[in-house]
Scaffold this active site. Structure first.
Site, PDB file in Angstrom:
ATOM      1  CB  THR A  16      -1.139   5.965   0.814  1.00 28.86           C
ATOM      2  OG1 THR A  16      -1.658   4.783   0.179  1.00 28.86           O
ATOM      3  CG2 THR A  16      -1.404   7.276   0.221  1.00 28.86           C
ATOM      4  CB  THR A  32      -4.164   4.883   8.713  1.00 25.35           C
ATOM      5  OG1 THR A  32      -3.937   3.954   7.397  1.00 25.35           O
ATOM      6  CG2 THR A  32      -4.589   4.322   9.936  1.00 25.35           C
ATOM      7  N   GLY A  33      -6.827   4.748   6.416  1.00 25.39           N
ATOM      8  CA  GLY A  33      -8.000   3.792   6.695  1.00 25.39           C
ATOM      9  C   GLY A  33      -9.016   4.749   5.484  1.00 25.39           C
ATOM     10  CB  THR A  93      -1.300   3.969   4.320  1.00 20.35           C
ATOM     11  OG1 THR A  93      -1.867   3.390   2.703  1.00 20.35           O
ATOM     12  CG2 THR A  93      -1.100   5.635   3.764  1.00 20.35           C
ATOM     13  CB  SER A 111      -1.210   0.342   1.228  1.00 20.29           C
ATOM     14  OG  SER A 111      -0.662  -0.381   2.709  1.00 20.29           O
ATOM     15  NE  ARG A 117      -9.267   7.095  -2.717  1.00 20.47           N
ATOM     16  CZ  ARG A 117      -8.551   7.052  -1.841  1.00 20.47           C
ATOM     17  NH1 ARG A 117      -7.722   6.749  -1.992  1.00 20.47           N
ATOM     18  NH2 ARG A 117      -9.449   6.253  -0.531  1.00 20.47           N
TER      19      ARG A 117
HETATM   20  C1  SD4 Z   1      -7.028   6.280   1.104  1.00 15.62           C
HETATM   21  N1  SD4 Z   1      -6.280   6.576   3.480  1.00 15.62           N
HETATM   22  O1  SD4 Z   1      -5.880   6.639   0.631  1.00 15.62           O
HETATM   23  C2  SD4 Z   1      -5.564   6.050   2.033  1.00 15.62           C
HETATM   24  C3  SD4 Z   1      -5.273   4.727   2.488  1.00 15.62           C
HETATM   25  C4  SD4 Z   1      -4.798   3.776   3.839  1.00 15.62           C
HETATM   26  O2  SD4 Z   1      -4.070   2.440   4.966  1.00 15.62           O
HETATM   27  O3  SD4 Z   1      -4.568   4.942   4.615  1.00 15.62           O
HETATM   28  N2  SD4 Z   1      -4.866   2.984   3.754  1.00 15.62           N
HETATM   29  O4  SD4 Z   1      -7.490   6.597   1.631  1.00 15.62           O
END
Ligand code: SD4
Length: 317
Positions: free
Chosen positions: A196, A229-230, A178, A76, A206
């Protein structure tokens, strides 16, 4: 090299809290500190090595997050990142220093270290953010090399995904790497970085929260820093990292601020299958972390001791 005896694993340490780390009196500089999202002891070790040389937190976070960027097994971030649904690895990154300067790149292709391009945007252009082809052209003009970032195994995973082409980002339930990193240097100054490849199989074009100042990362040297993150869409809608720092400004501890920011998301959005995690540090060296789903861990390094800790979460196991 990571000192193995000083590196303690998550399984042996879930009972410990980040308060183990030194909390200095108000305004006094705490011992240099590095925190990062997820299980990132190698990245923290690289950042700590820079801090040991007496360099800026900015140099430390850049060096730290370059480690997963160059790791082909980290799916990631950077090289080896899973592609979008068209098979393109597109990278997002941002960086912020102790003076409030910021640099960012979005939708950057074929450059292994987007964080260093983000730093160059911050230091060598009048802008904060460059995107896509413009970011790539700028990177090449600064001497960065064009490289293929899609590894054979990530390509294989994408081709497998194409068989159903079902887009279901069940964040965190799969492993995520990430990296958001925050550091305090020997002068007590703070910087942060976030990098990331974004969500696997996202729509082409995106961009997530990670390169957005205030969403994936925010640093205010007077107060502290935060990163997220997320599922970026949820972080962007709530200006997550900026919110965490502002809550700390109003007197919340990093832990309380992360909890409040995550609960804002929970109050407004459908959260049952998604993950968002926040990590924060204040300038006294207190650390906090909180996520919606269980399973978000983070890595804290100070005084040669590195711990991987599991964050408290809104939903329990
Ligand atoms: C995203 N926040 O592109 C990032 C992805 C991520 O752990 O954090 N993954 O939305």
């Amino acid at each position: 090299m990571l000192n193995r005896r000083r590196f303690l694993t998550l399984s042996s340490l879930t009972a410990l809290s980040p308060d183990l780390f030194a909390l200095s009196p108000d305004r006094a500089a705490p011992a240099p500190l590095v925190v990062s999202t997820w299980n990132q002891p190698k990245a923290n070790a690289a950042a700590e090595a820079v801090l040991k040389q007496g360099k800026r937190a900015l140099d430390a976070v850049e060096a730290g997050v370059r480690v997963p960027e160059a790791d082909p097994n980290d799916t990631s971030v950077g090289y080896g990142g899973l592609p979008d649904r068209d098979g393109r690895v597109t990278l997002d990154a941002c960086i912020m220093d102790e003076k409030g300067n910021a640099g960012s790149v979005t939708y950057l292709e074929n450059i292994m270290h987007p964080i260093s391009v983000a730093r160059a945007v911050m230091e060598k252009t009048p802008h904060v953010m460059l995107s896509g082809e413009g970011a790539l052209a700028f990177a090449l003009s600064q001497g960065f090399k064009k490289e293929k970032l899609l590894t054979a195994s990530s390509e294989k995973a994408w081709r497998e995904w194409l068989k159903t082409a079902k887009y279901e980002p069940k964040v965190n339930i799969e492993r995520h790497d990430t990296i958001g990193m925050l550091a305090i240097d020997s002068k007590g100054d703070l910087s942060g970085a976030c990098t990331t490849s974004g969500l696997a199989y996202k729509m082409n074009g995106r961009v997530g929260d990670s390169p957005i100042i205030g969403a994936g990362l925010f640093v205010d040297n007077e107060i502290g820093g935060a990163c997220a993150t997320g599922l970026g869409e949820l972080v962007m809608r709530t200006c997550g990292s900026f919110l965490v720092v502002e809550l700390m400004r109003q007197g919340r501890t990093p832990q309380q601020a992360c909890e409040e920011a995550a609960k804002r998301i929970v109050g407004k959005q459908e959260y049952k299958d998604i993950q968002v995690g926040f990590l924060a540090v204040n300038r006294q060296g207190q650390v906090g972390a909180y996520s919606i789903q269980p399973g978000f861990n983070y890595t804290v390094s100070q005084n040669g001791l590195t711990q991987v800790l599991e964050a408290k979460s809104f939903l329990n196991k």
